[in-house]
Design a protein around this motif. Structure first.
Motif, PDB file in Angstrom:
ATOM      1  N   SER A 137      -2.572  -2.271   1.950  1.00 13.76           N
ATOM      2  CA  SER A 137      -2.357  -3.604   1.551  1.00 13.76           C
ATOM      3  C   SER A 137      -1.946  -4.392   2.701  1.00 13.76           C
ATOM      4  O   SER A 137      -2.210  -5.693   2.818  1.00 13.76           O
ATOM      5  N   GLU A 138      -1.234  -3.788   3.801  1.00 14.08           N
ATOM      6  CA  GLU A 138      -0.834  -4.585   4.892  1.00 14.08           C
ATOM      7  C   GLU A 138      -2.033  -5.021   5.728  1.00 14.08           C
ATOM      8  O   GLU A 138      -2.159  -6.424   6.147  1.00 14.08           O
ATOM      9  N   SER A 141       4.031  -5.095  -3.574  1.00 13.16           N
ATOM     10  CA  SER A 141       5.096  -3.997  -3.297  1.00 13.16           C
ATOM     11  C   SER A 141       4.955  -2.716  -3.785  1.00 13.16           C
ATOM     12  O   SER A 141       5.749  -1.846  -3.781  1.00 13.16           O
ATOM     13  N   GLY A 142       3.865  -2.466  -4.535  1.00  8.97           N
ATOM     14  CA  GLY A 142       3.337  -1.227  -5.118  1.00  8.97           C
ATOM     15  C   GLY A 142       2.028  -1.378  -5.972  1.00  8.97           C
ATOM     16  O   GLY A 142       1.289  -2.231  -5.665  1.00  8.97           O
ATOM     17  N   PHE A 160       6.420   0.864  -3.012  1.00 11.88           N
ATOM     18  CA  PHE A 160       6.235   0.982  -1.298  1.00 11.88           C
ATOM     19  C   PHE A 160       7.727   1.250  -0.873  1.00 11.88           C
ATOM     20  O   PHE A 160       8.662   0.949  -1.494  1.00 11.88           O
ATOM     21  N   SER A 209       1.801   5.775   0.929  1.00 11.79           N
ATOM     22  CA  SER A 209       1.782   5.356   2.527  1.00 11.79           C
ATOM     23  C   SER A 209       0.367   4.889   2.782  1.00 11.79           C
ATOM     24  O   SER A 209       0.197   3.840   3.471  1.00 11.79           O
ATOM     25  N   LYS A 239       0.135   1.157   0.865  1.00  9.91           N
ATOM     26  CA  LYS A 239       0.880   0.400   1.429  1.00  9.91           C
ATOM     27  C   LYS A 239       0.051  -0.064   2.939  1.00  9.91           C
ATOM     28  O   LYS A 239      -0.044  -1.278   3.205  1.00  9.91           O
ATOM     29  N   SER A 240      -0.399   0.880   3.818  1.00 16.30           N
ATOM     30  CA  SER A 240      -1.124   0.683   5.014  1.00 16.30           C
ATOM     31  C   SER A 240      -2.252  -0.309   4.770  1.00 16.30           C
ATOM     32  O   SER A 240      -2.741  -1.422   5.376  1.00 16.30           O
TER      33      SER A 240
END
Length: 470
Positions: A366-367, A385-386, A271, A360, A363-364
């Motif tokens: 995951s958040e 983080s990845g 990320f 992207s 990451k989105s």
């Protein structure tokens, strides 16, 4: 023609001599001195079959087959999974980015395959280690000044899983032990145990974003330790080790002269804001076999293209390990030739925007998942983080209806039709793993169902009698 037997000896490339001694005269039993029975048929020589000692059929699987055990399959197959018929199933358990159809590979990757097929140059056998041109393409793609690569340092394999299999096979003998992260990818143990290799699990620390417990790792090393496996970025954790932490791991390996198998299939799936160089680029003396492939970064796991990158600048592996890897590749005669033919164009023509868009999205999602689950009492998600995964801790004391993570996730399917993989499959109980590759709206829906499930079964900690007396 007289009834004589003839012995033909193959020495080198020649055929030498024939015996004119009758079979009866050989040891009086028609047996040559080397224990081979001889039969003369119309003057021709044939070895006679020894009489079978078996009186009935008795076909048994090999010890290797019996010792092959996949923890994920064993646990999942034993679960009672009956989804709620009123809710469509959402499977958050499968580490395949293609399942939901929302993450297609890039057009340039598909075109490279089409061109390779249309050329009709790659319909035959390739060398067992891979085409030279394709190996050079991989070397060029991953080479850096700190860890230079040439074609001779690359072996192409049938997926990253075969790369891992070859790496373990060339470094380890039965009775040796390997060091494996916990939680970690279950295939390491599946392969090792089937070969008679002991697996020692070293702890990762969730409170430190799944960094290695270095003290615990070092305590496990002994004279039979033949390999340290480091998975970065991590399956199942989604963690990414920074440069400083990787250097500390390398220091332990260097101190004890233990080579490293670096599982880097999620290489560069990191990320924004995080940085994680390859282990080889940081190594001054530790020899490393880095395993990777197309599966995850290029979103084509079914294409089965992997590789081993041999990093051995101090010639510690020497020629023997390299030759051993070559011999092992000859067991299945190499990876798919069509994919090899496309490999150079895949690596060179895939646009950076494709990689960026994939990262992207992951990451989105995951958040979203982390934020939604963080507010649920009794759950403790660890932000990745990845890679493609997120691990969630379960405070089992708050869920007395369930004995463990397996029962928790099993009932989650029954009530909410959401399937998360219990981390017992990774030998790390009371967590579960979520795959974050599904469409965003499904991610939100799944998190809402998990929240509803937890709210139904959550119980606050009860104060025991000792608490009341204080």
């Amino acid at each position: 023609m007289d009834n004589k037997s003839y012995l033909v000896q193959m020495n080198g490339n020649g055929v030498h001599g024939k015996s004119t001694v009758s079979a009866k005269s050989l040891n009086g039993k028609g047996v040559h001195g080397n224990g081979i029975h001889h039969v003369s048929v119309n003057g021709s020589f044939y070895p006679a079959k020894a009489k079978s000692r078996r009186q009935r059929w008795e076909v048994k699987p090999s010890e290797m087959a019996n010792n092959t055990f996949n923890p994920i399959r064993a646990i999942v197959d034993g679960m009672k999974l009956t989804p709620n018929p009123d809710k469509p199933m959402i499977a958050l358990s499968i580490g395949d980015p293609t399942v939901f159809g929302n993450l297609p590979t890039d057009d340039a990757v598909l075109q490279a395959m089409k061109d390779a097929i249309d050329s009709q140059k790659y319909n035959g056998y390739a060398p067992s280690v891979g085409y030279l041109k394709s190996r050079q393409a991989v070397a060029n793609f991953f080479s850096c000044p700190e860890a230079p690569l040439e074609a001779e340092d690359v072996i192409l394999t049938s997926g990253c899983s075969q790369a891992i299999d070859l790496a373990i096979s060339v470094l380890c003998n039965p009775g040796d032990n390997i060091l494996v992260p916990c939680p970690g990818f279950s295939l390491y143990k599946t392969l090792a145990v089937s070969m008679g290799i002991e697996v020692k699990l070293y702890n990762l620390l969730p409170e430190k974003s799944w960094e290695v417990d270095l003290q615990h790792l070092e305590s496990l090393i002994d004279e039979r330790t033949s390999c340290l496996i480091v998975t970065n970025p991590s399956n199942p954790c989604g963690s990414v080790f920074n440069k400083e932490h990787l250097q500390k791991i390398l220091k332990v390996a260097s101190k004890h002269c233990v080579p490293i198998l670096a599982d880097e299939i999620y290489s560069d799936m990191v990320f924004p804001g995080c940085n994680s160089p390859s282990m080889a680029s940081l190594s001054s003396d530790v020899p490393i076999l880095s395993c990777g492939g197309l599966a995850k970064r290029w979103l084509v796991p079914g294409w089965r293209m992997g590789w081993i990158l041999i990093h051995d600048r101090n010639d510690i592996f020497g020629s023997q390990i390299r030759q051993g890897l070559v011999k092992l590749t000859q067991r299945i005669l190499g990876a798919c030739s069509i994919i090899q033919g496309a490999l150079e164009n895949i690596l060179n023509n895939t646009p950076q925007s494709f990689y960026d868009n994939t990262i992207s999205f992951l990451k989105s999602n995951s958040e979203i998942c982390f934020n939604e689950l963080s507010i649920i009492p009794g759950l403790n998600p660890v932000m990745p983080s990845g890679a493609m995964y997120l691990m969630v801790g379960i405070n089992m004391d708050n869920f007395p209806d369930f004995k463990n993570d397996v029962e928790f996730t099993e009932q989650l399917v029954t009530e909410q039709s959401v399937f998360c993989l219990p981390a017992t499959a990774f030998e790390y109980p009371n967590f579960f793993r979520i795959v974050v590759t599904l469409p965003e709206e499904m991610m939100v829906e799944a998190c809402g169902r998990i929240r509803e499930f937890c709210e139904r079964h959550y119980r606050p900690h009860s104060r025991n009698s000792n608490d009341l007396d204080q």
